[in-house]
Design a protein around this motif. Structure first.
Motif, mmCIF file in Angstrom:
data_model
loop_
_atom_site.group_PDB
_atom_site.id
_atom_site.type_symbol
_atom_site.label_atom_id
_atom_site.label_comp_id
_atom_site.label_asym_id
_atom_site.label_seq_id
_atom_site.Cartn_x
_atom_site.Cartn_y
_atom_site.Cartn_z
ATOM 1 N N PRO A 1 -1.146 9.157 -2.789
ATOM 2 C CA PRO A 1 -2.056 8.046 -3.063
ATOM 3 C C PRO A 1 -1.588 7.233 -4.270
ATOM 4 C CG PRO A 1 -3.033 10.098 -3.790
ATOM 5 C CD PRO A 1 -1.764 10.447 -3.069
ATOM 6 N N HIS A 2 -1.828 5.944 -4.214
ATOM 7 C CA HIS A 2 -1.533 5.108 -5.375
ATOM 8 C C HIS A 2 -2.809 4.363 -5.754
ATOM 9 C CE1 HIS A 2 -0.891 2.162 -2.134
ATOM 10 N NE2 HIS A 2 -1.159 1.240 -3.025
ATOM 11 N N PHE A 3 -2.955 4.128 -7.031
ATOM 12 C CA PHE A 3 -4.155 3.511 -7.567
ATOM 13 C C PHE A 3 -3.777 2.270 -8.361
ATOM 14 C CE2 PHE A 3 -5.005 8.029 -7.146
ATOM 15 C CZ PHE A 3 -6.169 8.017 -6.410
ATOM 16 N N ARG A 4 -4.663 1.313 -8.363
ATOM 17 C CA ARG A 4 -4.469 0.085 -9.133
ATOM 18 C C ARG A 4 -5.098 0.261 -10.512
ATOM 19 N NH1 ARG A 4 -3.490 -4.709 -5.761
ATOM 20 N NH2 ARG A 4 -3.229 -3.947 -3.653
ATOM 21 N N GLU A 5 -4.850 -0.698 -11.393
ATOM 22 C CA GLU A 5 -5.378 -0.636 -12.752
ATOM 23 C C GLU A 5 -6.902 -0.547 -12.748
ATOM 24 O OE1 GLU A 5 -5.536 -3.635 -16.525
ATOM 25 O OE2 GLU A 5 -3.654 -3.495 -15.414
#
Length: 53
Positions: free
Chosen positions: A28-32
């Motif tokens: 998973p990748h997350f934004r700021e």
């Protein structure tokens, strides 16, 4: 209320019983903006839907 506990270690295998290499697993990748989200602990990461700014 959510609480982060000990991380779960998974050992995933394909239908033939062979281990799935780490480079083929979903990460998973997350934004700021996700850093302050209350649902982050149960979130599967950003789907790049374009709804957040």
């Amino acid at each position: 209320m959510s609480r982060a506990g000990r991380s779960i270690e998974w050992h995933l295998h394909d239908p033939l019983g062979l281990p799935i290499p780490a480079e083929e697993l979903y990460r998973p990748h997350f934004r700021e903006r996700c850093e302050t989200c209350g649902q982050r602990l149960i979130c599967n990461g950003c789907s790049d839907c374009g709804r957040c700014a």
